[in-house]
Design a protein around this motif. Structure first.
Motif, short mmCIF file in Angstrom:
data_model
loop_
_atom_site.label_atom_id
_atom_site.label_comp_id
_atom_site.label_asym_id
_atom_site.label_seq_id
_atom_site.Cartn_x
_atom_site.Cartn_y
_atom_site.Cartn_z
N THR A 9 -8.65 45.06 -28.75
CA THR A 9 -9.88 44.46 -28.94
C THR A 9 -10.58 44.20 -27.81
O THR A 9 -11.89 44.37 -27.87
CB THR A 9 -9.69 42.86 -29.64
OG1 THR A 9 -8.80 43.06 -30.91
CG2 THR A 9 -11.10 42.09 -29.96
N LEU A 10 -9.81 43.85 -26.57
CA LEU A 10 -10.41 43.65 -25.40
C LEU A 10 -10.85 44.96 -24.83
O LEU A 10 -11.88 45.26 -24.33
CB LEU A 10 -9.56 42.85 -24.33
CG LEU A 10 -9.41 41.54 -24.69
CD1 LEU A 10 -8.30 40.93 -23.77
CD2 LEU A 10 -10.31 40.73 -24.67
N LEU A 11 -10.28 46.03 -25.04
CA LEU A 11 -10.70 47.40 -24.62
C LEU A 11 -12.06 47.86 -25.50
O LEU A 11 -12.94 48.33 -24.80
CB LEU A 11 -9.69 48.36 -24.72
CG LEU A 11 -8.33 48.43 -24.05
CD1 LEU A 11 -7.54 49.45 -24.30
CD2 LEU A 11 -8.85 48.83 -22.48
N LEU A 12 -12.12 47.50 -26.49
CA LEU A 12 -13.24 47.96 -27.38
C LEU A 12 -14.46 47.09 -27.05
O LEU A 12 -15.57 47.50 -26.87
CB LEU A 12 -13.02 47.31 -29.01
CG LEU A 12 -12.00 48.26 -29.79
CD1 LEU A 12 -11.74 47.90 -31.14
CD2 LEU A 12 -12.63 49.79 -29.98
N ALA A 13 -14.23 45.80 -26.56
CA ALA A 13 -15.32 44.83 -25.93
C ALA A 13 -15.69 45.77 -24.64
O ALA A 13 -16.95 45.67 -24.36
CB ALA A 13 -14.78 43.61 -25.55
N LEU A 14 -14.60 46.16 -23.90
CA LEU A 14 -15.27 46.98 -22.54
C LEU A 14 -16.07 48.18 -22.84
O LEU A 14 -17.17 48.30 -22.43
CB LEU A 14 -13.91 47.21 -22.00
CG LEU A 14 -14.26 48.11 -20.51
CD1 LEU A 14 -14.87 47.04 -19.53
CD2 LEU A 14 -12.87 48.61 -19.92
N LEU A 15 -15.66 48.88 -23.97
CA LEU A 15 -16.36 50.04 -24.34
C LEU A 15 -17.84 49.42 -25.12
O LEU A 15 -18.76 50.24 -24.79
CB LEU A 15 -15.46 50.85 -25.29
CG LEU A 15 -14.29 51.40 -24.63
CD1 LEU A 15 -13.53 52.21 -25.67
CD2 LEU A 15 -14.81 52.59 -23.55
N SER A 16 -17.89 48.62 -25.85
CA SER A 16 -19.10 48.18 -26.25
C SER A 16 -20.08 47.76 -25.12
O SER A 16 -21.24 48.06 -25.43
CB SER A 16 -18.85 46.78 -27.08
OG SER A 16 -18.61 45.63 -26.57
N GLY A 17 -19.51 47.40 -24.03
CA GLY A 17 -20.51 47.03 -22.80
C GLY A 17 -20.87 48.37 -22.34
O GLY A 17 -22.06 48.29 -22.24
N VAL A 18 -20.21 49.33 -22.43
CA VAL A 18 -20.65 50.50 -21.84
C VAL A 18 -21.58 51.03 -22.74
O VAL A 18 -22.85 51.73 -22.20
CB VAL A 18 -19.55 51.53 -21.57
CG1 VAL A 18 -19.95 52.95 -21.07
CG2 VAL A 18 -18.54 50.99 -20.53
N ILE A 19 -21.53 51.09 -24.18
CA ILE A 19 -22.39 51.70 -25.31
C ILE A 19 -23.67 50.87 -24.94
O ILE A 19 -24.82 51.53 -25.04
CB ILE A 19 -21.64 51.53 -26.49
CG1 ILE A 19 -20.48 52.28 -26.56
CG2 ILE A 19 -22.87 51.85 -27.34
CD1 ILE A 19 -19.80 52.24 -27.69
N LEU A 20 -23.61 49.51 -24.88
CA LEU A 20 -24.88 48.74 -24.53
C LEU A 20 -25.58 48.89 -23.42
O LEU A 20 -26.88 49.00 -23.73
CB LEU A 20 -24.32 46.97 -24.62
CG LEU A 20 -25.67 46.21 -24.42
CD1 LEU A 20 -26.47 46.14 -25.51
CD2 LEU A 20 -25.05 44.78 -24.27
N MET A 21 -25.07 49.26 -22.32
CA MET A 21 -25.96 49.57 -21.31
C MET A 21 -26.69 51.00 -21.03
O MET A 21 -27.65 51.09 -20.50
CB MET A 21 -24.84 49.70 -19.99
CG MET A 21 -24.49 48.18 -19.57
SD MET A 21 -25.77 47.42 -18.75
CE MET A 21 -26.21 46.21 -20.56
N GLY A 22 -26.38 51.58 -22.04
CA GLY A 22 -27.35 52.71 -22.42
C GLY A 22 -28.73 52.42 -22.58
O GLY A 22 -29.56 53.31 -22.42
N VAL A 23 -28.77 51.17 -22.98
CA VAL A 23 -30.18 50.75 -23.42
C VAL A 23 -30.88 50.47 -22.44
O VAL A 23 -32.27 50.64 -22.36
CB VAL A 23 -29.95 49.24 -24.04
CG1 VAL A 23 -31.23 48.55 -24.38
CG2 VAL A 23 -29.23 49.42 -25.42
#
Length: 834
Positions: free
Chosen positions: A282-296
């Motif tokens: 779950t924490l790794l998924l949160a880390l990757l979600s932050g990377v995905i979000l920063m594409g914005v």
């Protein structure tokens, strides 16, 4: 720690709770992006460079990430209400100080205020999320957590647009209002929170882990600062003093932190989270979600580059992304309640992967409004399903309700690490693409230009060759090299030989696809100004050398001419009485010639005003038909209007026409009067000139008679005349050569004086050529930067696919038969302590 058992909040009370917490989330999240469009303005106003100015964003991210677990733990100990309101207070005071930094002109105050803002912001989201996870009824919890993610995501996305909107409203250099807008919102939240919010806290709270908090904050600051300064395209940058000491500090602090947390009664970070496989995923998924979000954060620049629109306009395209994120976020919460978080999150990361692929392989190579908007819509939908509800639900599902604050704070912390590290890596793609931008643009520009055409250049070049072959001048001009007036070229190094001045480098770095042509012209204009002085100097120096040589030759000719004159005088003196007679005749001829010359001057003097009057009469004659035609037209219009029935006539229009007719008549009368005056002036002048011409012709006839008599005398003095004639011819040749030198010198002076103006014309033609190349330059600029955007979205694709793979590995929750085995977040019943 355990929370007391309380009944879920009543609907009315629940609505107030949701409103207060969501407003705080929105305020804190929107501030993440609201500063972005004003960054350059702020750093310029406060007198700092880019490297220093970026800290207004970096310090916020760092302090925000460090604050999250601290505020979560304080909320467990003292209750969510006071810590949430303290967080809002810190955020509001920090915003006020940020705005005041413009009035004080202090960048240091801005940095400190941004850190205070972030310390408050770090407590808003985890506390609000934990409150929703425990106070909202279980059947509505997924929807509530979806609202958290939706509000947070939408606020993040709309931050840049809001910043641009505020700057448009208050003026570009009144950027303090992007901070002041938070102050009244903070006051509203604090007042409403004091009255309406319940205070939920743990029944038993261990001693606060001050050592762990300090070590954790130091670790996060060291790690984030070190990684942020790494150039991922140049790994040797790890050896930099702004990188490896901080990474080394993190390595040294990590075991000390682990040791401190194992001994702590109530650790600030539960290390058991990292030993549980499901929580780790779950924490790794949160880390990757932050990377995905920063594409914005690259969306505005991407849209501007793809659609070739001005800087600042791209922020409004984020609205498309925000709308679809706003659709996806609450929908993800509802679906999470029905089908569970795994499938919902899986849909989100796969949609994000599709959005990244569409951007990389459709919108970038084939930019259009359609391709860009579809990419942003998919990106927003993916983020709506990725950020918020599923991950929060997964974290709460695997942790006790009593630790909900700390659990969600840890989740937010890890996601913040992703949002902090991602820009440092992703921006490298744009930086790498930008390194080749200057070379790509200058390759499209002409670098060698013919020197501008100069007046008399070709004529003078031919005349110089002729003068050098003249028997009277070849010896005097033998050592003179005149400048090449037609073969000069100008070399323009638009890249400054690889070392453009810093201001021009900055000008190109901050260019966009809409202004790259103008900025390229500025660079080319500057380099033109640097290159051309040497060419102008070469031409001018050569001309000056030629002028000096011509002056010297002309002086020599004058001396030789003076000698010949003396020789003629000597021969004249040797002639006896016949010479005197001839002299007398010549004197008479010379007198007549002078008189004729005077008459010619008088004729010329009279002819000038005659020509001017004739020209004036001709001009009036050309203008009169037009005036008369206009009068006729106006009278026709008036007669036509007067012919109308009285009730259809327009007195105002009739009056206007009558005034115009009167004016036209006056103009005609004035023109005719002026013509008559000119005719009166010209008539006596013509008579006077005719009289002068008659007198001159009579005098010419008399002179001819006298010359005939002189010719008879010259026959008797043949030998003396021939000798004298030879001397006179030689003198005339010298005079002719001298006149030619004088003419050449005058033209050479005109050429020399025209050199700067000719080069200015050449400069304008060169800049006009760059204007013609504008579409090519824009295409080159866009295509070069697009390679950077492709790297960004391919990285987002990789992050999305990695998240999908982790979801495959994520263990499903075993079905529970015992009610006590339900997820702790559903069983926890918070109390209402007011």
């Amino acid at each position: 720690m355990t929370l007391p058992q309380t009944a879920p909040a009543q609907p009315r009370r629940l609505g107030a709770l949701l409103a207060i917490y969501l407003l705080g989330i929105f305020m804190g999240a929107i501030d993440t992006g609201i500063v972005t469009p004003a960054r350059t303005l702020i750093q310029n106003d406060l007198g700092v460079d880019d490297q220093t100015g970026v800290w207004m964003l970096t310090i916020y991210t760092l302090a925000y990430a460090a604050s999250i677990p601290v505020m979560g733990k304080l909320a467990d100990r003292y209750g969510r209400k006071p810590i949430y309101l303290v967080s809002i207070t810190l955020f509001g005071l920090g915003s006020l100080a940020c705005g005041l930094s413009q009035d004080f002109g202090s960048f240091e105050l801005l940095i400190i205020a941004r850190a205070v803002q972030a310390l408050g912001g770090g407590g808003i989201v985890p506390i609000a999320t934990a409150e929703f996870g425990t106070s909202v009824p279980a059947e509505k919890r997924g929807m509530a957590l979806g609202l958290v993610g939706g509000v947070y995501g939408v606020a993040n996305i709309f931050g840049s647009s809001a910043g641009s909107l505020i700057l448009d409203a208050f003026g570009a250099h009144n950027w303090q209002f992007i901070f002041y807008v938070n102050v009244p919102i903070s006051v509203v939240i604090i007042v409403a929170g004091l009255i309406l919010l319940p205070n939920h806290k743990a029944e038993s709270v261990a001693k606060i882990d001050l050592l762990g908090i300090t070590l954790l904050a130091a670790m996060i600051l060291s790690l984030l600062y070190g990684l942020r300064n790494i150039d991922f395209f140049d790994l040797s940058s790890i050896a930099g003093l702004d990188v490896y000491p901080y990474l080394l500090a993190f390595v040294v602090l990590a075991p000390l932190f682990v040791l401190a947390e194992r001994r702590a009664q109530d650790p600030v970070l539960n290390l058991s989270y990292f030993t549980d496989f499901a929580i780790g995923v779950t924490l790794l998924l949160a880390l990757l979600s932050g990377v995905i979000l920063m594409g914005v954060i690259f969306v505005p620049q991407f849209a501007e580059n793809a659609l070739r629109i001005p800087t600042g306009q791209g922020g409004y395209f984020v609205i498309i992304l925000g709308l679809f994120s706003g659709i996806g976020a609450p929908l993800s919460g509802t679906l999470t309640d029905k089908v569970g978080p795994k499938l919902v999150l899986g849909f989100g990361v796969l949609t994000s992967a599709i959005a990244a692929a569409v951007g990389a392989w459709w919108a970038i190579p084939y930019p259009s409004w359609w391709s860009v908007c579809v990419t942003l819509a998919l990106m927003g939908l993916g983020l709506g399903f990725t950020i918020g509800s599923p991950l929060n639900y997964m974290m709460l599902d695997r942790t006790p309700a009593a630790e909900s604050n700390s659990a969600l704070a840890t989740l937010s912390l890890v996601r913040s690490i992703g949002t902090t590290l991602a820009p440092a890596f992703l921006i490298g793609f744009l930086a790498h693409a930008g390194t080749g931008l200057q070379a790509a643009l200058t390759a499209e520009l002409p670098t060698r230009l013919p020197a501008p055409a100069l007046p008399y250049a070709q004529e003078l070049q031919q005349k110089f060759d002729k003068l050098k072959s003249d028997p009277n001048l070849k010896d005097k001009l033998a050592g003179v090299d005149f400048p090449d007036l037609g073969g000069q070229t100008i070399t323009i190094n638009t890249d400054g030989g690889g070392s453009l001045p810093p201001d021009l480098v900055e000008l190109l770095k901050t260019a966009d696809v809409t202004n790259i042509t103008e900025r390229t012209k500025t660079v080319a204009d500057t380099m033109f100004a640097q290159e051309t002085p040497s060419v102008i100097s070469d031409i001018t120096d050569g001309v000056n050398t030629g002028l000096a040589s011509l002056d010297s030759a002309a002086n020599d000719l004058a001396k030789a001419q003076a000698k010949l004159t003396k020789a003629v005088d000597g021969v004249q003196k040797g002639i006896d009485g016949m010479e005197k007679a001839r002299t007398g005749m010549r004197s008479g001829i010379n007198g007549m010639t002078k008189a004729i010359t005077g008459m010619n001057s008088g004729i010329a003097g009279v002819s000038k005003p005659i020509a001017a009057w004739t020209k004036g009469i001709a001009k009036i004659d050309r203008e009169l038909p037009g005036l008369r035609a206009m009068l006729s037209q106006l009278e026709g219009s008036l007669n036509a209007m007067l012919a109308l029935p009285p009730d259809q006539q327009d007195p105002a229009a009739i009056g206007q026409l009558q005034g115009q007719i009167a004016g036209a008549k006056a103009a005609i009368a004035g023109a005719e009067s002026g013509r008559d005056s000119l005719v009166k002036l010209r008539t006596p002048a013509l008579a006077s000139r005719a009289k002068l011409i008659s007198q001159r012709n009579t005098l010419i006839a008399k002179r001819s008679t006298l010359r005939s008599s002189l010719a008879t005398l010259e026959g008797k003095l043949a030998k003396a005349g021939k000798d004298r004639a030879k001397l006179v011819d030689a003198r005339e040749e010298l005079a002719s050569a001298r006149a030619e030198l004088t003419d050449s010198r005058d033209k050479l002076v005109v050429l020399r004086d025209a050199v700067p103006g000719a080069f200015e014309t050449s400069r304008k033609e060169y800049l006009a050529k760059i204007d013609e190349l504008g579409p090519t330059l824009q295409t080159t600029f866009a295509n070069t930067l697009n390679e950077g955007f492709r790297g960004i979205y391919l990285s987002t694709l990789v992050a999305s696919l990695l998240a999908a793979l982790l979801l495959v590995l994520y263990p499903s929750r075993r079905k529970q038969t015992d009610e006590s085995a339900e997820p702790d977040t559903a069983a926890a019943q918070p109390s209402q302590n007011g």
